[in-house]
Write a protein that holds these residues in place. Sequence first.
Motif, PDB file in Angstrom:
ATOM      1  N   TYR A 131      42.305  78.861  55.104  1.00  0.00           N
ATOM      2  CA  TYR A 131      43.266  77.807  54.794  1.00  0.00           C
ATOM      3  C   TYR A 131      43.977  77.296  56.041  1.00  0.00           C
ATOM      4  O   TYR A 131      44.464  78.033  56.866  1.00  0.00           O
ATOM      5  CB  TYR A 131      44.309  78.310  53.792  1.00  0.00           C
ATOM      6  CG  TYR A 131      45.220  77.185  53.359  1.00  0.00           C
ATOM      7  CD1 TYR A 131      46.497  77.075  53.869  1.00  0.00           C
ATOM      8  CD2 TYR A 131      44.755  76.210  52.496  1.00  0.00           C
ATOM      9  CE1 TYR A 131      47.301  76.022  53.499  1.00  0.00           C
ATOM     10  CE2 TYR A 131      45.550  75.164  52.130  1.00  0.00           C
ATOM     11  CZ  TYR A 131      46.826  75.064  52.634  1.00  0.00           C
ATOM     12  OH  TYR A 131      47.599  73.995  52.274  1.00  0.00           O
ATOM     13  N   LYS A 133      45.959  73.232  57.400  1.00  0.00           N
ATOM     14  CA  LYS A 133      46.245  71.844  57.065  1.00  0.00           C
ATOM     15  C   LYS A 133      45.064  70.939  57.369  1.00  0.00           C
ATOM     16  O   LYS A 133      44.832  69.951  56.684  1.00  0.00           O
ATOM     17  CB  LYS A 133      47.484  71.375  57.828  1.00  0.00           C
ATOM     18  CG  LYS A 133      48.769  72.060  57.386  1.00  0.00           C
ATOM     19  CD  LYS A 133      49.965  71.545  58.166  1.00  0.00           C
ATOM     20  CE  LYS A 133      51.249  72.236  57.713  1.00  0.00           C
ATOM     21  NZ  LYS A 133      52.440  71.757  58.474  1.00  0.00           N
ATOM     22  N   GLU A 155      53.098  73.424  51.377  1.00  0.00           N
ATOM     23  CA  GLU A 155      51.717  72.932  51.362  1.00  0.00           C
ATOM     24  C   GLU A 155      51.386  72.152  50.081  1.00  0.00           C
ATOM     25  O   GLU A 155      50.352  71.485  50.010  1.00  0.00           O
ATOM     26  CB  GLU A 155      50.741  74.104  51.494  1.00  0.00           C
ATOM     27  CG  GLU A 155      50.971  74.979  52.710  1.00  0.00           C
ATOM     28  CD  GLU A 155      50.653  74.260  54.014  1.00  0.00           C
ATOM     29  OE1 GLU A 155      50.122  73.134  53.970  1.00  0.00           O
ATOM     30  OE2 GLU A 155      50.933  74.829  55.083  1.00  0.00           O
ATOM     31  N   GLN A 158      50.600  68.343  50.351  1.00  0.00           N
ATOM     32  CA  GLN A 158      49.296  67.986  50.918  1.00  0.00           C
ATOM     33  C   GLN A 158      48.156  68.265  49.947  1.00  0.00           C
ATOM     34  O   GLN A 158      47.181  67.521  49.900  1.00  0.00           O
ATOM     35  CB  GLN A 158      49.072  68.756  52.215  1.00  0.00           C
ATOM     36  CG  GLN A 158      50.009  68.343  53.334  1.00  0.00           C
ATOM     37  CD  GLN A 158      49.636  68.995  54.644  1.00  0.00           C
ATOM     38  OE1 GLN A 158      48.990  70.030  54.659  1.00  0.00           O
ATOM     39  NE2 GLN A 158      50.042  68.383  55.740  1.00  0.00           N
TER      40      GLN A 158
END
Length: 215
Positions: A131, A133, A155, A158
């Motif tokens: 994981y 971004k 998060e 996103q």
Amino acid sequence: MSTVSTPEAVFDRRISLRWVPPLHYVNIIGIMGSGKTTLARKIYARYKWGKKSSEVVSVYFQYEHDKELHEEFWRTIARIRGKKYVFVVVDDVSFETGHDKTTRRFLRELSKIRHRNRYVKRWVLVTIIHYSKAAVPFLRKGHTKVLTSLTDPEEIEQLRWSFTTQALWDYYDVYRMDPTGHWVLFNWLGNIFISKIYKPARRCWDIVVNGPECV
């Protein structure tokens, strides 16, 4: 919670019946040790249901930034014969190095995998991603998106493009309360649900290009 936490039997039934031909693309994202590779093995077990064992094969490739390994992977894919269904797992794809030419080239070719072997009629392609971004834009490309962890509520904004805000908050609450319980958030062809996944018996991949043979 508005997102129903489904028992594993429901998970099995849903994913065993809905696959996109000729290529079903699955992205699994989570932190280290959250069960991503084990989940891929579990999905493969469900994919084999109702199929002749002689017609289906799995291929496992632990990704490395190595052109020779990439060539070996593609040679392996091209050599497959006598199989109608091929289940490919590309593990440990790192998008922190996504700007280098070698990784970009491999990912572009991966998206065209079914053109590498015209003998195979149905493909399932699973990419397993640590994981980050940077992984989020790629997550949107899959038919099926899966989270095996969600440790930071920041998060959610996103990730909402690949799930829903409510489902992500529901999953965050479940994961926070039981971080070792193997809770997983699915978006399986638009069907969003939370499921608890139990580890299957230790099994080996049929073909291993690089990495461990068994999980």
